[in-house]
Design a protein around this motif. Structure first.
Motif, PDB file in Angstrom:
ATOM      1  N   SER A  15       0.837  -1.208   0.000  1.00 35.70           N
ATOM      2  CA  SER A  15       0.000   0.000   0.000  1.00 35.70           C
ATOM      3  C   SER A  15       0.864   1.247   0.000  1.00 35.70           C
ATOM      4  N   CYS A  16       1.952   1.212   0.773  1.00 35.02           N
ATOM      5  CA  CYS A  16       2.880   2.348   0.780  1.00 35.02           C
ATOM      6  C   CYS A  16       3.497   2.548  -0.600  1.00 35.02           C
ATOM      7  N   ALA A  17       3.942   1.452  -1.218  1.00 33.74           N
ATOM      8  CA  ALA A  17       4.554   1.542  -2.546  1.00 33.74           C
ATOM      9  C   ALA A  17       3.560   2.084  -3.565  1.00 33.74           C
ATOM     10  N   ALA A  18       2.301   1.642  -3.483  1.00 32.55           N
ATOM     11  CA  ALA A  18       1.276   2.132  -4.403  1.00 32.55           C
ATOM     12  C   ALA A  18       1.067   3.630  -4.243  1.00 32.55           C
ATOM     13  N   ALA A  19       1.022   4.103  -2.985  1.00 30.54           N
ATOM     14  CA  ALA A  19       0.835   5.529  -2.719  1.00 30.54           C
ATOM     15  C   ALA A  19       2.020   6.345  -3.226  1.00 30.54           C
ATOM     16  N   VAL A  20       3.229   5.829  -3.034  1.00 30.26           N
ATOM     17  CA  VAL A  20       4.429   6.520  -3.507  1.00 30.26           C
ATOM     18  C   VAL A  20       4.408   6.619  -5.030  1.00 30.26           C
ATOM     19  N   ALA A  21       4.118   5.508  -5.700  1.00 30.89           N
ATOM     20  CA  ALA A  21       4.115   5.497  -7.168  1.00 30.89           C
ATOM     21  C   ALA A  21       3.089   6.472  -7.726  1.00 30.89           C
ATOM     22  N   ALA A  22       1.879   6.469  -7.159  1.00 31.83           N
ATOM     23  CA  ALA A  22       0.830   7.366  -7.653  1.00 31.83           C
ATOM     24  C   ALA A  22       1.213   8.824  -7.433  1.00 31.83           C
ATOM     25  N   GLY A  75      -9.870  -4.510   2.940  1.00 36.26           N
ATOM     26  CA  GLY A  75     -10.248  -3.354   3.745  1.00 36.26           C
ATOM     27  C   GLY A  75      -9.526  -2.101   3.299  1.00 36.26           C
ATOM     28  N   MET A  76      -9.570  -1.076   4.157  1.00 35.36           N
ATOM     29  CA  MET A  76      -9.014   0.231   3.803  1.00 35.36           C
ATOM     30  C   MET A  76      -7.943   0.650   4.794  1.00 35.36           C
ATOM     31  N   MET A  77      -6.830   1.184   4.264  1.00 41.75           N
ATOM     32  CA  MET A  77      -5.764   1.766   5.080  1.00 41.75           C
ATOM     33  C   MET A  77      -5.535   3.204   4.648  1.00 41.75           C
ATOM     34  N   VAL A  78      -4.953   3.990   5.550  1.00 44.61           N
ATOM     35  CA  VAL A  78      -4.560   5.363   5.248  1.00 44.61           C
ATOM     36  C   VAL A  78      -3.047   5.413   5.166  1.00 44.61           C
ATOM     37  N   ILE A  79      -2.532   5.944   4.076  1.00 38.18           N
ATOM     38  CA  ILE A  79      -1.088   6.107   3.870  1.00 38.18           C
ATOM     39  C   ILE A  79      -0.792   7.600   3.826  1.00 38.18           C
ATOM     40  N   ASP A  80       0.126   8.040   4.687  1.00 34.47           N
ATOM     41  CA  ASP A  80       0.447   9.462   4.806  1.00 34.47           C
ATOM     42  C   ASP A  80       1.964   9.626   4.743  1.00 34.47           C
ATOM     43  N   TRP A  81       2.458  10.120   3.608  1.00 35.44           N
ATOM     44  CA  TRP A  81       3.901  10.312   3.399  1.00 35.44           C
ATOM     45  C   TRP A  81       4.300  11.660   3.992  1.00 35.44           C
ATOM     46  N   GLN A  82       4.853  11.619   5.200  1.00 35.16           N
ATOM     47  CA  GLN A  82       5.259  12.812   5.918  1.00 35.16           C
ATOM     48  C   GLN A  82       6.768  12.995   5.822  1.00 35.16           C
TER      49      GLN A  82
END
Length: 295
Positions: free
Chosen positions: A237-244, A261-268
């Protein structure tokens, strides 16, 4: 954690081996606490036997807890525990985000603290309680250069020379992320196996198929290296968020909707915080009759 080893009811004089079964959005784990008795090492054949959902317990990843090592770097936080991860096929994994979140919950309940530190082969990861069912883990910053991911040769990680021009991201383990424009995501079981073993990835790779729903929402399906199709993956999920985000399609904080299910990914600034559930399924004992399978 309840890790005291009760005597088995079987005929063998060997004690049983306690374990904890936990899951996060359907991504499930067997956790074995070896901080006191230093049991193991557990070889690949035995790990595969435990992962068998018909003859063993069944899991996506196994996590073996050990006493933490010396921090070494004075700027590195002292870990509460060290974890060795194994995939269902017995292979070693440097990290597993959802399992780390589950382990963090167990340690938070054990220590009474709101934040704990879990040492993995990737890094020391902070896990904090959000509420009694939701926990967040800082997965650190992604690795984005071809040697760090790692890739077999110098190519552009943002547009790999693979059909579909996927993005390569390192999260302590390698990921190959396909940003898909179709209305439905493909079945990971169809293309995942061939991408996992693509020669561009010398350590094999996890595979994510991602549909951007809007700038704050992703839909993701997962093929995990050494395991296969899973309902969720934290590092995936982290990798997907980074790529997008690197492709300019989302911001740095997104909701990731997975099959489980659903997760929240927050790149701070201090790393990628991954927030989601961590649930206990059951505790059990691996009986001596089963343990004798281990060399």
């Amino acid at each position: 954690m309840n890790t005291e080893t009760p005597e088995s009811t079987g005929s063998s004089t060997l004690p049983g081996l306690p374990f904890l079964k936990m899951q996060a959005h359907g991504n499930d784990f067997v956790i074995i606490d070896c901080r006191d008795d230093d049991a193991g090492p557990f070889d690949a054949d035995w790990v595969r036997a435990v992962s068998d959902r018909h003859r063993g317990v069944g899991f996506d990843q196994m996590a073996v807890l050990r006493d933490p090592g010396d921090p070494g770097d004075p700027g590195r936080p002292a870990a509460d525990v060290r974890v060795d991860f194994r995939n269902a096929d017995g292979s070693v994994s440097a990290t597993c985000g959802n399992a780390t979140r589950c382990i963090g919950r167990a340690l938070i309940e054990e220590t009474g603290r709101r934040q704990v530190y879990v040492e993995t082969a990737h890094d020391v990861l902070a896990v904090r309680a959000v509420d009694d069912r939701t926990y967040a883990v800082n997965m650190g910053n992604p690795r984005l250069t071809w040697p760090e991911i790692p890739l077999a040769r110098e190519v552009d990680p943002l547009a790999l020379p693979i059909k579909g021009s996927p993005v390569a991201v390192g999260m302590g383990n390698p990921h190959c992320v396909f940003l898909v424009e179709d209305s439905e995501l493909p079945d990971p079981a169809v293309r995942g196996p061939s991408i996992e073993t693509h020669p561009l990835f010398p350590e094999r790779t996890n595979v994510e198929f991602v549909r951007v729903l809007d700038r704050e929402t992703l839909q993701v399906r997962i093929w995990e290296r050494g395991t296969g199709v899973t309902l969720a993956s934290g590092s995936g999920s982290c990798a997907a968020a980074v790529a997008a985000h690197l492709r300019g399609q989302t911001g740095r904080r997104v909701q990731v909707h997975l099959d489980g299910g659903m997760m929240v990914i927050d790149w701070q600034a201090d790393g990628i915080w991954m927030e989601g559930e961590a649930r206990v399924v059951f505790s059990g004992i691996l009986e001596p009759e089963f343990l004798e399978l281990r060399p």
